[in-house]
Design a protein around this motif. Sequence first.
Motif, PDB file in Angstrom:
ATOM      1  N   LEU A 116       0.705  -1.138   0.103  1.00 10.03           N
ATOM      2  CA  LEU A 116       0.145  -0.045   0.052  1.00 10.03           C
ATOM      3  C   LEU A 116       0.983   1.507  -0.027  1.00 10.03           C
ATOM      4  N   THR A 117       1.109   1.812  -1.068  1.00 13.11           N
ATOM      5  CA  THR A 117       2.059   2.753  -1.313  1.00 13.11           C
ATOM      6  C   THR A 117       1.600   4.010  -2.011  1.00 13.11           C
ATOM      7  N   ILE A 118       2.463   5.075  -2.088  1.00  6.99           N
ATOM      8  CA  ILE A 118       2.207   6.298  -3.058  1.00  6.99           C
ATOM      9  C   ILE A 118       2.932   6.056  -4.553  1.00  6.99           C
ATOM     10  N   HIS A 119       3.696   5.081  -4.381  1.00  8.98           N
ATOM     11  CA  HIS A 119       4.505   4.953  -5.695  1.00  8.98           C
ATOM     12  C   HIS A 119       3.868   4.200  -6.742  1.00  8.98           C
ATOM     13  N   ASP A 120       3.496   5.032  -7.797  1.00  7.73           N
ATOM     14  CA  ASP A 120       2.777   4.721  -9.270  1.00  7.73           C
ATOM     15  C   ASP A 120       3.759   4.103 -10.181  1.00  7.73           C
ATOM     16  N   ASP A 121       4.914   4.188  -9.916  1.00  9.67           N
ATOM     17  CA  ASP A 121       5.751   3.448 -11.135  1.00  9.67           C
ATOM     18  C   ASP A 121       5.949   1.946 -11.244  1.00  9.67           C
ATOM     19  N   ARG A 122       6.257   1.640 -12.379  1.00  8.82           N
ATOM     20  CA  ARG A 122       6.419   0.179 -12.463  1.00  8.82           C
ATOM     21  C   ARG A 122       7.641  -0.386 -11.786  1.00  8.82           C
ATOM     22  N   GLU A 123       8.714   0.347 -11.546  1.00  6.54           N
ATOM     23  CA  GLU A 123       9.901  -0.047 -10.736  1.00  6.54           C
ATOM     24  C   GLU A 123       9.490  -0.702  -9.423  1.00  6.54           C
ATOM     25  N   TYR A 124       8.805  -0.283  -8.779  1.00  3.90           N
ATOM     26  CA  TYR A 124       8.340  -0.651  -7.326  1.00  3.90           C
ATOM     27  C   TYR A 124       7.373  -1.820  -7.543  1.00  3.90           C
ATOM     28  N   LEU A 125       6.445  -1.569  -8.391  1.00  7.65           N
ATOM     29  CA  LEU A 125       5.422  -2.666  -8.752  1.00  7.65           C
ATOM     30  C   LEU A 125       6.091  -3.995  -9.147  1.00  7.65           C
ATOM     31  N   PHE A 126       7.045  -3.779 -10.083  1.00  9.43           N
ATOM     32  CA  PHE A 126       7.857  -5.105 -10.772  1.00  9.43           C
ATOM     33  C   PHE A 126       8.763  -5.475  -9.387  1.00  9.43           C
ATOM     34  N   LYS A 127       9.133  -4.917  -8.612  1.00 11.81           N
ATOM     35  CA  LYS A 127      10.381  -5.319  -7.611  1.00 11.81           C
ATOM     36  C   LYS A 127       9.369  -6.188  -6.445  1.00 11.81           C
ATOM     37  N   THR A 128       8.373  -5.528  -5.998  1.00 14.30           N
ATOM     38  CA  THR A 128       7.347  -6.202  -4.941  1.00 14.30           C
ATOM     39  C   THR A 128       6.924  -7.423  -5.271  1.00 14.30           C
ATOM     40  N   ILE A 129       6.317  -7.566  -6.562  1.00  8.59           N
ATOM     41  CA  ILE A 129       5.936  -8.456  -7.197  1.00  8.59           C
ATOM     42  C   ILE A 129       6.745  -9.742  -7.296  1.00  8.59           C
ATOM     43  N   GLN A 130       7.910  -9.336  -7.791  1.00  9.46           N
ATOM     44  CA  GLN A 130       9.022 -10.455  -7.853  1.00  9.46           C
ATOM     45  C   GLN A 130       9.307 -10.867  -6.453  1.00  9.46           C
ATOM     46  N   MET A 131       9.285 -10.223  -5.309  1.00 15.61           N
ATOM     47  CA  MET A 131       9.907 -10.462  -4.045  1.00 15.61           C
ATOM     48  C   MET A 131       8.679 -11.396  -3.593  1.00 15.61           C
TER      49      MET A 131
END
Length: 216
Positions: free
Chosen positions: A83-98
């Motif tokens: 649950l975040t303010i970050h709407d860029d794919r870098e964080y999306l990619f990283k957290t799903i990968q984790m």
Amino acid sequence: MDKIRVMIADDHTMMRHGLKQILELENDMTVIAQAPNGEEAIKLAKECNPDVILMDINMPGMNGLQAIKEIKEDNIPSKIIVLTIHDDREYLFKTIQMGAEGYVLKDAEPSVLVDAIRSVNNGQPYIQANMTKELVKEFNKITLSDKAKNEETNLTAREMEVLELIAEGLINKEIAKRLYISEKTVKNHVSNIFRKLNVSDRTQAAIYAFKHNLTN
């Protein structure tokens, strides 16, 4: 009916209290713990064994990314929604990968978060609708040989093509037009893909492909 036991990890006290009030309006949810940082989130996850953890990324000390990594490495069974303010794919990619099971922005409507909690608690990944297009951008960066793809999933070459178009957000009619095949044939391919990947909808198929590097 057992309630979904939720833990909130966020460094802002007002955010935690506000989320607690929102979630406890739902008959099937209860907030059992709150953590102001990653270290406390890991500690409480082990002690309380929540069904779902709402994890902020930016927290003092140990951040949310580090906490997700440790929780997953420790095989704590809790599902995690970022649950975040970050709407860029870098964080999306990283957290799903984790290994995070969901991704929701803090400016989303409360109903979106409630749906996300119910989905991941039922074993279904949840990515906020306007963020799924960011997955597609990452799909296009990932390469994997066709041989490796087929060994991993047993998908045929045609099914891989259909999967990539699903990831782009195309509906069956559009896929049929793109591949010069009938819509009925596309429907059969989609059913086979869902069965082979053990998923139940198009978003889950896209997320599976993303997490397992199955798209070009």
